[in-house]
Scaffold this active site. Sequence first.
Site, PDB file in Angstrom:
ATOM      1  CG  ASP A  33      -0.555  -0.083   2.544  1.00  0.00           C
ATOM      2  OD1 ASP A  33       0.668  -0.274   2.761  1.00  0.00           O
ATOM      3  OD2 ASP A  33      -1.397   0.042   3.464  1.00  0.00           O
ATOM      4  CB  SER A  37     -12.554   2.776  25.462  1.00  0.00           C
ATOM      5  OG  SER A  37     -12.376   1.402  25.158  1.00  0.00           O
ATOM      6  N   GLY A  62      -4.077  -5.864  18.873  1.00  0.00           N
ATOM      7  CA  GLY A  62      -2.701  -6.320  18.673  1.00  0.00           C
ATOM      8  C   GLY A  62      -2.617  -7.607  17.882  1.00  0.00           C
ATOM      9  CG  ASP A 120      -4.776  -1.501   8.031  1.00  0.00           C
ATOM     10  OD1 ASP A 120      -4.640  -2.348   7.118  1.00  0.00           O
ATOM     11  OD2 ASP A 120      -3.901  -1.276   8.883  1.00  0.00           O
TER      12      ASP A 120
HETATM   13  C1  GLA Z   1      -0.172  -2.615   8.453  1.00  0.00           C
HETATM   14  C2  GLA Z   1      -0.446  -1.213   7.926  1.00  0.00           C
HETATM   15  C3  GLA Z   1      -0.994  -1.268   6.490  1.00  0.00           C
HETATM   16  C4  GLA Z   1      -0.109  -2.128   5.588  1.00  0.00           C
HETATM   17  C5  GLA Z   1       0.202  -3.467   6.271  1.00  0.00           C
HETATM   18  C6  GLA Z   1       1.184  -4.290   5.472  1.00  0.00           C
HETATM   19  O1  GLA Z   1      -1.369  -3.316   8.595  1.00  0.00           O
HETATM   20  O2  GLA Z   1      -1.379  -0.557   8.747  1.00  0.00           O
HETATM   21  O3  GLA Z   1      -1.115   0.035   5.973  1.00  0.00           O
HETATM   22  O4  GLA Z   1       1.072  -1.459   5.252  1.00  0.00           O
HETATM   23  O5  GLA Z   1       0.707  -3.296   7.581  1.00  0.00           O
HETATM   24  O6  GLA Z   1       0.626  -4.679   4.277  1.00  0.00           O
END
Ligand code: GLA
Length: 383
Positions: free
Chosen positions: A39, A70, A126, A176
């Site tokens: 990404d 939370s 995590g 994400d």
């Molecule tokens: C984490 C980061 C994403 C991506 C992944 C590896 O999840 O938040 O943006 O870079 O690692 O693909």
Amino acid sequence: MSDAAAGPAERWFGDCFGGQPDGVWRAPGRANLIGEHTDYNQGWVLPFALDLGVTVAASRRDDGVLAICSRQAPGAPVELPMASVAPGAVTGWAAYPAGVAWALRKAGHRLAGGASLAVDSDLPQGAGLSSSAALECATALALAGLYGLDLPRRELATLAWRAENDFVGVPSGIMDQSASLLCKAGHALLLDCRTGETADVPLDPAGAGLALVLVDTGARHTLGDGRYAERRSECERAAALLGAGSLRDVTSLAAVAGLADPVLRRRARHVITENRRVNEAVVLLSGGDMAGVGAVLRASHVSLRDDFEVSWPEADVAVDAAAAAGALGARMMGGGFGGSALALVPAEQRTVSAAITAEFARRGWPPPVFLQAVPSAGALRLR
Ligand code: GLA
């Protein structure tokens, strides 16, 4: 995503602030089928949304205060004047929702009255399932909803990503947040991280008699520990040496082989072959060949382990044990150094999980936790 999360979040809102919230919003965590560490190299990714996520029950206020509590972090609500929400003003879990408020305001959106946010989550933290992105995206939708901001989902994803990078200080890519906000049920999201173009790719393991299983290896990671940032800068250096703006523009493995530094050579080779694997997976899925994706997952793991060097012992053991017990393919998932692996297995997958658990036990490691990864809907308003 199920509506069942709304009630508990509403009750949690009542516990924190009293009364009923104006609305309830929910954003899912994600798994990534293929396209790891592509990404931030402007390449392609193919994530899908999970059935687990973060729920935010929220109300507008009129005293200019942002108040956040939370259920997973007991204690008094974190409260601060909206006008003073700036990087460094909040740390810990509350920095994620506060960062979203900051990013929205910085983009010129008015949230002057403030808001009360009650956060609840059923996503393990995590485990590499993007609980932070889910928190950011649920908050972004809630604040936009409370203030009647008509923002396209892609823009919300960018603002949530800004919150994480510029407010919390974690140098992640855009995958994400995009997955959490843009995925459709029964599909993976093909995202071109340069243009922002997307396509929904059918992803129906059950229809093929298969299942996608997440293996939370129990090893914990953080993107802020420097190793993720190190990979990013290695990729930038490799691209610059190859005369490209980003590794997205490098397609020739022969050119990569000419890099003098063997480390940069390996990093670049991973990104280039991983972009190709995303494309292969899309072709396979579009042709209805879910089982064929297994080989692509296996190749991705080898590349992440040997070329990009972000795998970790528990992931390697899980992947090898899965393969030996009949998985079609498996690979480490996410940023690396901890979190989860993803395995494509026959729907009756107990032999695979039993084999992985046995290998962990043999090494004296705590048993891993298994989760069915069902391609689910992206973020939405529940009430
Ligand atoms: C984490 C980061 C994403 C991506 C992944 C590896 O999840 O938040 O943006 O870079 O690692 O693909």
